[in-house]
Design an enzyme around this catalytic site. Sequence first.
Site, PDB file in Angstrom:
ATOM      1  N   HIS A  47      -3.589  -5.755   1.358  1.00 22.33           N
ATOM      2  CA  HIS A  47      -3.101  -5.910   2.528  1.00 22.33           C
ATOM      3  C   HIS A  47      -2.052  -7.143   3.304  1.00 22.33           C
ATOM      4  O   HIS A  47      -3.247  -7.774   3.904  1.00 22.33           O
ATOM      5  CB  HIS A  47      -3.341  -4.696   3.712  1.00 22.33           C
ATOM      6  N   CYS A  93       0.835  -0.977  -0.507  1.00 29.79           N
ATOM      7  CA  CYS A  93       0.003   0.585  -0.699  1.00 29.79           C
ATOM      8  C   CYS A  93       1.083   1.338  -0.217  1.00 29.79           C
ATOM      9  O   CYS A  93       1.161   1.572  -1.260  1.00 29.79           O
ATOM     10  CB  CYS A  93      -1.134  -0.118   1.225  1.00 29.79           C
ATOM     11  N   GLU A 123      -0.270  -8.443   5.172  1.00 25.30           N
ATOM     12  CA  GLU A 123      -0.119  -8.613   6.833  1.00 25.30           C
ATOM     13  C   GLU A 123      -1.903  -8.342   7.585  1.00 25.30           C
ATOM     14  O   GLU A 123      -1.483  -8.267   8.470  1.00 25.30           O
ATOM     15  CB  GLU A 123       0.487  -7.072   6.640  1.00 25.30           C
TER      16      GLU A 123
END
Lengths: 78, 78, 751, 225
Positions: free
Chosen positions: D199, D85, D201
Amino acid sequence: MPRARVLIRPKEGILDPQGKAVERALPALGFEGIEHVRIGRMVELEAEDPARLAELCEKLLANPLIEDYEIEQLDGAA
Amino acid sequence: MPRARVLIRPKEGILDPQGKAVERALPALGFEGIEHVRIGRMVELEAEDPARLAELCEKLLANPLIEDYEIEQLDGAA
Amino acid sequence: MTRAGADAGVDGGPSLTSLPSTGAEQPAAYEVLGLKEAEYLLIVEKLGREPNDVELAMFSLLWSEHCAYKHSRKLLRRLPTEGERVVMGPGENAGAVAIGNGHAVAFKVESHNHPSAVEPFQGAATGVGGILRDVFALGARPIAILDSLRFGEIDSVRSRHLLDGAVRGIGHYGNSIGVPNIGGEIYFEAPYEHNCLVNAMCVGLAKTDEMVRAAAAGVGNAVVLMGASTGRDGIGGASVLASAELGEGDEAKRPTVQIGDPFEESKVLECCLELLEKGLLVSLQDLGAAGLTSSASEMASAGGVGIDLDVARVPLREADMEPFEIMVSESQERMLGVVEPARVAEVIAVCEKWQTGAAEIGVVTDSGQMRVLRDGTLVGEMPVEALVDGCPLYDLDPAEPEGWIYGNRTTLREEATSEEILLALLAAPSVASKRWAFEQYDSVVGSRTVRRPESADAAVLQIPEAGNAIAVSIDGNGRRVACDPYAGTVEAVLECAQNLACVGAEPLGVTNCLNFGNPEKPISAWQLDRAVSALADTCEALGVPVVGGNVSLYNEGPEGPIYPTPVVGMVGELPDPAVTAGSAFAREGDAIALLGPFSPSLAGTELAKQRGELDMGLPRSDITAVAAACTAVRDAIRNGKLSSAHDISDGGLACALAESAIASGLGCRVDVQPLRERGCSPEDALFGEGTGGFLISGDRDSFDSLGAIPIGEVGGSTIEVAAGDRSFTVGVGAAESAWRSLSSQAEAARR
Amino acid sequence: MRWGVLQFPGSCDERDALRACTLSGDKVRLVWHEERDLDGIDAVVIPGGFSYGDYLRAGAIARFSPAMEAVGEFAAAGGPVLGICNGFQVLCEAGLLPGALLLNEDLRFHCRQLDLIEESTTTVHLSTPESAQVDSRTLSIPAKHGEGRYYAPDEMLDGLEANGQVAYRYAPGQNPNGSARDIAGVRNAAGNVLGLMPHPEHAVDPLTGSTDGLRVFQAVAGNPA
Ligand SMILES: Nc1ncnc2c1ncn2[C@@H]1O[C@H](COP(=O)(O)OP(=O)(O)O)[C@@H](O)[C@H]1O
Ligand SMILES: [Mg+2]
């Protein structure tokens, strides 16, 4: 059609977080001696009736509570 | 310190959704005959050494892949 | 001197229209500042002299409704505030409850209604910024934001503009700072047309023994101002005190709108948490309404000490600010800390690391006085006690209205069939899916979000630090409170409790924001009085303490007051984040049942609104019975017995069924006969509202022991409901398109 | 294996990235933006979040940090780098990845779980043995940004496709921002620097929705699942 440019900037006295962040970052990028950074918007357009641009700024392009604007005519009228 | 203004606009051919949104909003507000709206950024600042502004634009203020810039000196040099 | 936007800076002060107008006779400065003559005389008495301008500015702000709670403090004493789990109660920047393993969650809801009505984007953004600061002022890391919004009807251009701005502003601030927005509510009702409500709630997590209070302590300790520099933001009303320096044309220099800078806040937040972790702060306080004036005085008051501040040491954004301007400025993203002199250098070093400001601006004294200096010269001196606790508190003069004062508008045709009614209710912007709004918020940052918006009635966050999870809900249906302020407020609390039950959580604490009209008017006073009693009684009955909140009064438009709107935020705990539930049906063939003392009626419902039949009166809830039902649902979820659980609220059983069906893509076949046996008409059963109703699905066998009453089965692609002459069948797809129509209604402004 | 996760003022997904690296079974430490030393670090994550408030242009200021200078050298030496991002934006601004990220076409921030298609590739770092299975090539991962419309001139896009530098695309119909050719992530010509808007994560824990993001970390680390 006549072309015009509108410059929109945060009003004097109003916090400009973007300008502040850029100004604070400059020395680390090797740019010293730059101050009073203010960041605004620029709108370029063609308008049949340039007389109505002020109204357009008030109603749509700028937020008169927090921004000032300035209209520049870019070339001769029609 | 000498004041300058940097105008940054999206490169020709790159979609400018902000400009498009303004164009779409116009009729409802009673504005006809306004076209080719492009929205960019304006940076105003004071620089000790105006000669370094082009470098500042290339490095930071504009992204050459997507934006063009233009520097205006606003008042006489120091 | 213009008074434009005097109410833009703070919330809950008298609106412009209720301030004395500049008539032929020039009003006294104190009057323009919103003080009554008797209050002014009391100030003179307490000082033993006339206040100077700096002192008058400070008194007028601290003695405002917003800071002094002068029309609400007596009522708030009714609230139950104690409990085993309470770590911090009302009086601190936020309340906090223990969640186990040495951890606590801090939470508070606060309004930013008036600033948002002036400039929705910045108003809402700074509202989020403010509530975040209240929470990290305790040393808690913010882990969630919720927002509760009210606008006029969505077919109004103004409402759509406010909605768009407020949602973008909330997203802008929360997304940038990296705190997930995990829930909220939006209602559209005509009485909010000229006075929208923007309430934001923040939840933070802290180690209990590392939390700090806002009490200044230690005579000789330094007072350090951290964060953004100070500009002329929000000086608004106090500008009558300006000397001639700022001329007539220069009003723009006193911005009526404050601009939020989430980047600055992010740095200040990390900086403060690092300072606390290193044990460098004695105490910490945010700067909110009334800026330095209120934060310094309140810190001094809480610690029973005095403070000397030198305004010449405050880092300024604008040159030449006057002392009173510096003292009342509401510039955002600032915090005030008390630091031992030997550690000031270390504090400043941490602030530099985070590239945020820090200045030693004063000292803690034993004088009991708030003293303001400029370059060492005294420019104001007031007893802290007079500033903070000296304002008179007022009794209300309540009177019940003769009847319904808010008007009615019919939008549904009289002959509408059940299908048509269901689709109209689902498409009502207050009922419809709020996905358009919540997708503009980051709901996942922080890696805690186990139940995102719309997947369950309450949001669920895992707390690995404590080995468990918390659930949060925020609710308050102003229309129903208008119908009966007592019964409606009971419902707001019960709805929160039911929402928590639906994810298997047990309530730990409540926060609230009381959004009401002008308390000096009898009807608003009556609404406020009844609502606070209901809040107190319900929380007492549920055994859930009220640990904090906020009051926003004078919410009125030209047509009268807003709907009385107590917004209730409730935080609960669940032992295992992996054992929770959602509102979507889960399995074809599951049985559907009703659980709880649900006895719906059409009074105050979304349907009554659409039919233009709103009137005074709501049935009373049986709080004890609802609490028992909550316990039953919670236990069933914790024992893994339910496939889904959903509380029945706006739009009644029919809408609840549609929501569970849409979320799963599975239809259902249901017969409402059991409700008819409770005396409900077919319409009551389908579209009636009331508390105590849970719609659950799962194994039929497990329902008996729960006392749940089977009403049907999950399956197919239609919602098929038998209800006598009101029976209907609607495709799940058709229901879904109606329910998903908010985005087209909201975006109508931008086309 | 030791990861380094960069931290700039204003970035906010770094704690999630730390957790994700730990969950993929590795060691990890934060690298403050003023650090120039990446000693002992085997792979770098430039996390999401709003470095410098995303003011001016997302990633424009962060890319000048000393840590980014070090990342430039690290990448030039073939070290694996993952930009997520805002980190993707920083890498583009720094010229370590081609293209730029513009305001979403509808001018709104969107946060939603979506499907990403992992493009098959011949480069070392991202090849996965199972990539032949169609199913395993779709990842469910949240995206959340207001400035994620991938842009590059047409010739550059053609070049990227020809070189196998397009790493991820949004599944058909799920492009949230108007990105050119549905591109969600690209890598550099050498294959060791990867940037993507969604994302991973936030997709490493079954409780929060999906574990597909772990594949992205494993792929970057060169030890595919
Ligand atoms: N409706 C309410 N219920 C309970 N506590 C309240 C309520 N309104 C205000 N309080 C408490 O009064 C104190 C002052 O509130 P406020 O002025 O909003 O604080 P701050 O200035 O820190 O934002 C806080 O501790 C708050 O929790
Ligand atoms: Mg506070």
